[in-house]
Design an enzyme around this catalytic site. Structure first.
Site, short mmCIF file in Angstrom:
data_model
loop_
_atom_site.label_atom_id
_atom_site.label_comp_id
_atom_site.label_asym_id
_atom_site.label_seq_id
_atom_site.Cartn_x
_atom_site.Cartn_y
_atom_site.Cartn_z
N ASP A 1 0.82 -1.21 0.00
CA ASP A 1 0.00 0.00 0.00
C ASP A 1 0.85 1.26 0.00
O ASP A 1 1.55 1.55 0.97
CB ASP A 1 -0.91 -0.02 1.23
CG ASP A 1 -2.02 1.01 1.16
OD1 ASP A 1 -2.15 1.68 0.12
OD2 ASP A 1 -2.75 1.15 2.15
N ASP B 1 -1.66 6.10 -6.19
CA ASP B 1 -1.99 5.09 -5.17
C ASP B 1 -2.15 3.71 -5.77
O ASP B 1 -3.10 3.44 -6.50
CB ASP B 1 -3.28 5.51 -4.46
CG ASP B 1 -3.66 4.56 -3.33
OD1 ASP B 1 -2.80 3.75 -2.92
OD2 ASP B 1 -4.80 4.62 -2.86
#
Ligand SMILES: *[C@@H]1O[C@H](CO)[C@@H](O)[C@H](O)[C@H]1NC(C)=O
Ligand SMILES: *[C@@H]1O[C@H](CO)[C@@H](O)[C@H](O)[C@H]1NC(C)=O
Ligand SMILES: *[C@@H]1O[C@H](CO)[C@@H](O)[C@H](O)[C@H]1NC(C)=O
Ligand SMILES: *[C@@H]1O[C@H](CO)[C@@H](O)[C@H](O)[C@H]1NC(C)=O
Ligand SMILES: *[C@@H]1O[C@H](CO)[C@@H](O)[C@H](O)[C@H]1NC(C)=O
Ligand SMILES: *[C@@H]1O[C@H](CO)[C@@H](O)[C@H](O)[C@H]1NC(C)=O
Ligand SMILES: *[C@@H]1O[C@H](CO)[C@@H](O)[C@H](O)[C@H]1NC(C)=O
Ligand SMILES: *[C@@H]1O[C@H](CO)[C@@H](O)[C@H](O)[C@H]1NC(C)=O
Length: 451
Positions: A100, A332
């Protein structure tokens, strides 16, 4: 997992006074040739994906509402978002974890953990849906407790993780750091996917989640103790020479046997992953955030939180009819779709043949699965990065009558006002290698050759 910032934003608000000026680091580009970035010292394949949890979507949505004040758009379709997984070894035990770039903690569920439902009633461990029994800290000869502190993350819909903190040897793709601070939550209210047991966070230390209290309910801005995330530790320990890591995400067979596709890309430390590259690359500064407003800022007191950049323009047929530059765009890996300014999404989606239509319930553009996607490219500091048409039409499952549904890869992310957070997700990342430099605070984007 962008949610962690919510508490940090309020945390820093209490401690920093700052004007609400949106000012940016100049995007003066540094054109580089890919050869300048050497092949990585350590490479780990990304071998699995799991559906992104609803809470993360809620959290992102909450962040965006927080930022834009009035944005109610749904962030993503229910089953569409996928998180990329890799293996992480801690204290000699190996787990599957989410990779992440939108959060910063490394955490593994602790063996013997207590599972709760979202109203804090005890449940069997299985209800929490982790992919293993958890990290057995006692069986690790290298684990050291960090006394009198706690790890605590909670999410908008009531999910939470809390528990002790420690230091241990952590290894990902052959890159091994010692004494990495890790969260080992033993209280969890979690809707897991049955695959992953934790997370490898690669964003900035400002959004780590350790607090100087043994009582998680007392966790607050005042007792937050930020720490170095895994990759920063690796660089400081000298186990990786260069202060950057790269991510290459393959489009793969996105919705076919998604948890078993062995070829989903690479996470690479210290250089480039082993994928074919084009000669086009650019390096742009990461933008900081105002501690007070949560808006991008380079005023005193502003902090790095996410990998946020300025987009010079989106180029597609008809793009000259709308303003396509926007600030505050997070790169992201944990978000599937692109979220661009509403007007850009509207103009772009009108150019599919047949055109995509906005579904008012979900806030998403749906498109015929056989539509022709218009050309689309992202301009960063003068360089163009095309997004393959195959990334712009995504299988969205079936409706109640069994009809196959597809959605556009580029969706509305809110009005282009100072506080709105936009996202370049996997739809974009399938076409480039992103190299994140934690020392110069720059992102290098390099085109991949067509695959
Ligand atoms: C982005 O930030 C710069 C610098 O503050 C500002 O001049 C520009 O207008 C902003 N662009 C948008 C689209 O908000
Ligand atoms: C949301 O923001 C847009 C653009 O700034 C504005 O036009 C609109 O009126 C706002 N909506 C609400 C409900 O405040
Ligand atoms: C949690 O479990 C309790 C007791 O079984 C139940 O009353 C409650 O509705 C559950 N909450 C949720 C959110 O499932
Ligand atoms: C932890 O807290 C206890 C009780 O307040 C105290 O006795 C102990 O010295 C603390 N340990 C450390 C390492 O700070
Ligand atoms: C810590 O966890 C509790 C619930 O266990 C929650 O109420 C609180 O908001 C959390 N604090 C932070 C900073 O996440
Ligand atoms: C936690 O707070 C106590 C009391 O203020 C302080 O003595 C201690 O150094 C703090 N611990 C850390 C790790 O910051
Ligand atoms: C997906 O996995 C199932 C079960 O393992 C298998 O039967 C099926 O053939 C796979 N489909 C594809 C397209 O690989
Ligand atoms: C797409 O094309 C295929 C084959 O031509 C057809 O079977 C299918 O129904 C079409 N799908 C849609 C949504 O039009």
């Amino acid at each position: 997992m962008v949610s962690a910032a919510l508490s940090v934003l309020s945390f820093v608000a209490a401690t920093t006074a700052e004007f609400t000026v949106v000012s940016h680091v100049s995007t003066a580009p540094r054109s580089i040739v890919p050869a300048v970035i050497p092949p990585a010292e350590f490479v780990v394949p990304i071998t699995g994906k799991s559906p992104r949890r609803q809470t993360k979507k809620d959290a992102l949505s909450a962040l965006r509402s927080h930022a834009s004040k009035n944005n109610t758009a749904v962030l993503a379709g229910a089953d569409l978002d996928q998180e990329y997984l890799t293996d992480i070894t801690i204290g000699g035990q190996t787990f599957t974890a989410i990779v992440d770039t939108g959060s910063s903690d490394t955490w593994l569920i602790k063996k013997g953990f207590n599972c709760f439902n979202l109203s804090s009633f005890p449940e069997p461990q299985a209800t929490c849906g982790f992919g293993s029994d958890g990290f057995d800290t006692k069986a690790s000869t290298t684990f050291q407790e960090f006394p009198n502190v706690s790890f605590n993350i909670s999410y908008g819909d009531g999910e939470f993780l809390s528990g002790p903190v420690g230091f241990d040897t952590v290894s990902v793709g052959g890159l091994t750091v010692t004494k990495q601070e890790v969260g080992t939550p033993d209280f969890a209210a979690w809707n897991g996917d049955g695959v992953n047991s934790g997370l490898l966070g690669l964003a900035y230390s400002t959004i780590t989640s350790v607090y100087n209290t043994t009582d998680p309910t007392k966790a607050s801005s005042a007792n937050h103790i930020p720490y170095d995330p895994f990759f920063v530790t690796a660089f400081k320990q000298g186990v990786v020479t260069n202060p950057y890591f790269s991510i290459a995400l393959d489009r793969g067979a996105l919705f076919v046997n998604t948890s078993t596709d062995p070829n989903l890309g690479y996470l690479a430390f210290g250089g480039m992953p082993p994928v074919a590259l084009d000669k086009t690359a650019v390096t742009v500064p990461i933008q900081k955030y105002s501690a007070k407003t949560g808006d991008p800022s380079s005023a005193a007191g502003a902090e790095y939180i996410y990998y946020t950049i300025d987009v010079e323009s989106y180029v597609f047929p008809g793009s000259t009819s709308v303003a396509t530059a926007n600030n505050n765009t997070i790169v992201d890996s944990g978000t599937t779709l692109n979220y661009v300014p509403d007007k850009v999404a509207k103009a772009y989606n009108a150019k599919f043949v047949p055109k995509a239509t906005l579904d008012s319930d979900s806030g998403l553009y749906f498109v015929n699965c056989n539509a022709t996607a218009p050309a689309f490219s992202v301009t960063l500091a003068g360089k163009s990065f095309p997004v393959d048409a195959r990334d712009q039409i995504l299988d969205a499952g079936t409706d109640d009558s069994g009809n196959v549904l597809c959605i556009s890869g580029t969706q509305p992310g809110g009005a282009d006002t100072a506080g709105t957070v936009f996202i370049l997700g996997d739809v974009f990342l399938h076409n480039v290698v992103g190299t994140f430099n934690v020392q110069t605070n720059e992102l290098t984007v390099t085109r991949r050759t067509k695959y």
